[in-house]
Scaffold this active site. Structure first.
Site, PDB file in Angstrom:
ATOM      1  CG  ASP A  39      42.305 -25.737 -49.196  1.00 36.81           C
ATOM      2  OD1 ASP A  39      42.782 -25.479 -48.070  1.00 36.81           O
ATOM      3  OD2 ASP A  39      43.003 -25.891 -50.211  1.00 36.81           O
ATOM      4  CG  ASP A  43      37.183 -22.196 -49.942  1.00 38.51           C
ATOM      5  OD1 ASP A  43      37.949 -21.302 -49.525  1.00 38.51           O
ATOM      6  OD2 ASP A  43      37.477 -22.962 -50.867  1.00 38.51           O
ATOM      7  CB  SER A  89      43.003 -13.228 -50.652  1.00 32.88           C
ATOM      8  OG  SER A  89      42.004 -12.440 -50.037  1.00 32.88           O
ATOM      9  CG  LEU A  90      41.804 -13.912 -56.312  1.00 32.42           C
ATOM     10  CD1 LEU A  90      42.136 -15.115 -57.185  1.00 32.42           C
ATOM     11  CD2 LEU A  90      41.369 -12.741 -57.173  1.00 32.42           C
ATOM     12  CE  LYS A 125      42.463 -19.788 -55.006  1.00 36.90           C
ATOM     13  NZ  LYS A 125      43.129 -20.664 -54.023  1.00 36.90           N
ATOM     14  CD  GLU A 186      49.762 -19.478 -54.742  1.00 41.33           C
ATOM     15  OE1 GLU A 186      49.825 -20.285 -53.792  1.00 41.33           O
ATOM     16  OE2 GLU A 186      49.427 -18.288 -54.619  1.00 41.33           O
ATOM     17  CB  CYS A 418      24.259 -20.270 -17.498  1.00 47.12           C
ATOM     18  SG  CYS A 418      25.997 -20.023 -17.955  1.00 47.12           S
ATOM     19  CB  CYS A 421      27.086 -18.457 -13.823  1.00 46.77           C
ATOM     20  SG  CYS A 421      25.688 -17.871 -14.805  1.00 46.77           S
TER      21      CYS A 421
END
EC number: 6.5.1.2
Length: 721
Positions: A39, A43, A89-90, A125, A186, A418, A421
């Site tokens: 998470d 985030d 969402s928040l 949360k 939740e 590159c 190519c």
């Protein structure tokens, strides 16, 4: 790299990369219950995206993660449910200072004095799966997951087996419960229950869940409700959605009422009267985090007064009245095993570090972006170095330290050609990004542009994914966007390919045909014009309505800009810059007018005008454009708004507004179908003036533009409902 050190080109490329990364991880997390990153890592990606969008608002993409919630529901054995009220969402905060700024931002928006008390609720949360429970006359009639915020999965039969979710709410009196009330919260799995479940799964030789959140999601989203019944799921409410009435004046009172109805709410929910109290509660919960029976990843703050919540409203995917204060993450050491180069849609060569697998926050990390050549040089990175990875919330997951830079080791040489190519790879003056100069001869760039064209934020053609694009490109069937609409001529060839059947081919061709009248803003974004991202594409189409009109304005404006046509610093057209003293005065006036028209759009500056001009002056791009428009017919771009007296008009707010903030007034205007501008010009229809209005009021008078006061504006808003 800090945003201030980035060029616009670097920022645009990083935003593109972030949009793809975040979309991928949204899909893995919300739709597949199999996240690859923590998470905190997620985030950090979102945080970096927000920082870049704040620094470069004109580069915001249509597929911006800041406007996306969850992930679109793909084919599922569970039915789909349209949420009556979008499940938002928040936004996140990661420091005490950001919490203080959140409170200050609320005060500013509501035009409150600096010393005015703003009471907030604060609660833990929970790291679970968002779910909405719809009660009608007190009885549960439907339950749905969040999905993408607008459409979720129907899990009504499954939640019937969750003991925390009552089939009927407890009423203190006959009229205590509204006729319709959606409770949101939740679905989660307690830590001990999760460990016991995994032990049973292992003993039975079945799937082991990565963490309690995945266990909860995988258990709830089951076609067979008896599987859900066998899993130890719980529920905690944190808010509500659609409601025939809300029988409380504050967030705290309403949550207490939900608890009285028999639905669990957080035992750690409190009221706070200052930012200092909010942060103190955050620290208190942080100290208790390890001993809590369930996983949490932060603390949520919400404005307590519901009338203030209504005034504050929403932006993109989140409410202005709430924020999540996330807990910090970790650092880890590992070895840089290799550096690979990826070539993007615009030719940018992006170095990617391949790492010795390292466990960070319970997830194994094997790759990290190294951003660009300069970043490799700054850190002195070489293959074999020991490095420190940071997964804090205020930056993208990145290498923050090279522990062995002083050790003798062969230096890393960034490629000057590159890898796809063989074309020369160079960095333009003033830019740090190294780009392939091959353009459309580079297969990587052509493929990436085609992927971009069919991406979710562009034409969003179902069934035409990355693998199919690559397959058809390698067969020579796809070279430009228009070729997609000619695939129907290759039906028999596609059916003959491995993995393709009559039905799957027909489904693909039907999905393509369904896009022959695409949304003009999505089509514009899909063309991949540099610096034309999310809001910019939509705002351009709001102003010009049709693509041919935009093309003509862009051609004229870029001609004016290239010829040094003067314009006011604020972007407004100044008649004094055009003089009728030559035969070309009319054409010059048209070019100047077009330039001013473009620059008057919020977020459109000289860089965007130049990018549009470059695109529409390049013969190959024009050929691609005309070829595409021979296959598709985008209708005029119309934005649905409330029917009001100011719909379609341009409004300027000036002076001090006494009952609302400038942001609130602008939000009201946009909701009524008007567009707002920062300066007065001949294209302004209405000026709303408060005390202290100065030069803009004089300009309006000189141009004969209607001027009203704040009370008259409030009446317009009231009449529009």
């Amino acid at each position: 790299m800090t945003t201030s050190a980035l060029t616009e080109a670097e920022a645009a490329n990083e935003l593109m990369r972030l949009a793809r990364q975040i979309a991928k991880h949204n899909r893995l997390y919300h739709a597949e219950d199999s996240p690859e990153i923590t998470d905190a890592e997620y985030d950090a990606l979102v945080r970096r995206n927000a920082e870049l969008e704040a620094a470069f608002p004109h580069l915001i993409r249509p597929d911006s993660p800041s406007a996306q919630i969850g992930h679109e529901i793909a084919a599922s054995p569970l039915g789909k449910v349209q949420h009556e009220v979008r499940m938002m969402s928040l936004d996140n905060a990661f420091t005490d200072e950001e919490v203080e700024e959140f409170v200050a931002r609320v005060r500013r928006f509501l035009a409150l004095p600096e010393d005015a008390e703003v009471v907030m609720t604060a609660e833990d949360k929970i790291d679970g799966l968002s779910c909405s429970l719809r009660y009608e006359n007190g009885r549960l009639v439907r339950a749905a997951t969040r999905g993408d915020g607008q459409v979720g999965e129907d899990v009504t039969a499954n939640v019937a087996h969750i003991p925390d979710i009552p089939q009927e709410l407890k009423a203190a009196g006959l009229f205590d419960i509204p006729a319709v009330f959606e409770i949101r919260g939740e679905v989660y799995m307690a830590k001990d229950d999760f460990l016991a479940l995994n032990a049973r799964q292992a003993e039975a030789g079945e799937k082991i869940f990565a963490n309690p959140r995945n266990g909860a999601a995988g258990s709830l989203r089951q076609k067979d409700a008896s599987v859900t019944a066998s899993r130890p799921l719980r529920f905690l409410a944190h808010g509500w959605g659609a409601a025939s009435e809300v029988p409380a004046a504050t967030q705290f009172e309403m949550m207490r009422k939900i608890a009285d109805w028999g639905v669990p709410v957080s035992p750690l929910l409190v009221r706070c009267s200052s930012a200092a109290e909010m942060v103190a509660h955050y620290r208190d919960i942080g100290e208790k985090r390890a001993s809590l029976p369930y996983d949490i990843d932060g603390v949520v703050y919400k404005v307590d007064r519901l009338d203030w919540q209504d005034r504050l409203g929403f932006v993109a995917k989140a409410p202005r009245w709430g924020i999540a204060h996330k807990f910090p993450a970790e650092r880890a050491e590992t070895t840089l095993d290799a550096i690979d180069i990826q070539v993007g849609r615009t030719g940018k060569l992006t170095p990617v570090g391949r790492l010795k697998p390292v466990l960070v926050g319970g997830v194994t990390v094997t790759n990290v972006t190294l951003h660009n050549r300069d970043e490799i040089g700054r850190l002195g990175l070489r293959v074999g170095d020991r490095i420190v990875l940071q997964r804090a919330g205020d930056v993208i997951p990145q290498v923050v330290e090279n522990l062995t830079r002083e050790e003798p080791r062969d230096p890393y040489h960034f490629p000057d050609h590159c890898p796809e190519c063989g074309s020369e790879a160079v960095a333009e003056e003033g830019e740090v990004d190294v780009r392939c100069t091959g353009g459309l001869i580079c297969p990587a760039q052509r493929v990436e542009r085609l992927k971009h064209f069919v991406s979710r934020a562009a034409l969003d053609i179902e069934g035409l994914g990355e693998k199919t694009i690559i397959e058809f490109f390698q067969l020579g069937w796809l070279e430009s966007p228009a070729d997609i609409f000619r695939l129907r001529k290759r039906r028999s060839e596609i059916v003959g390919r491995e993995g393709w059947k009559d039905k799957s081919v027909d489904n693909l061709l039907a999905a393509i045909e369904a896009k022959r009248q695409p949304d003009a803003a999505r089509l514009l974004f899909g063309l991949g014009i540099r610096h034309v991202g999310a809001v910019t594409a939509r705002d351009l189409m709001k102003r010009f309505v049709t693509l041919p009109a935009l093309r003509e304005a862009a051609r004229q404006a870029s001609s004016a800009a290239r010829e040094g046509e003067p314009a006011n610093a604020d972007g407004a057209y100044d008649p004094a810059t055009v003089t009728p003293d030559s035969d070309t005065a009319g054409a010059e006036a048209g070019r100047s007018d077009a330039l001013a028209d473009l620059l008057s759009i919020d977020g459109v500056g000289p860089v965007v005008v130049e990018a549009l001009g470059d695109f529409f002056h390049e013969p190959h791009n024009i050929a691609v454009w005309e070829d595409l428009l021979s296959e598709v017919s985008p209708p005029p771009y119309v934005v649905e708004t409330k029917d009001s007296a100011v719909a379609g008009k341009t409004i300027v707010f000036t002076g001090k507004l006494e009952t609302m903030s400038r942001d609130e007034a602008k939000a009201q205007a946009e909701a009524l179908g008007a567009r707002t501008a920062g300066s007065v010009s001949a294209k302004t229809d209405l000026v709303v003036a408060g005390p202290g209005a100065g030069s803009k009021l004089k300009q309006a008078a000189a141009l004969g533009i209607d001027v009203i006061d704040e009370a008259a504006w409030a009446e317009i808003v009231r009449q529009a409902g």
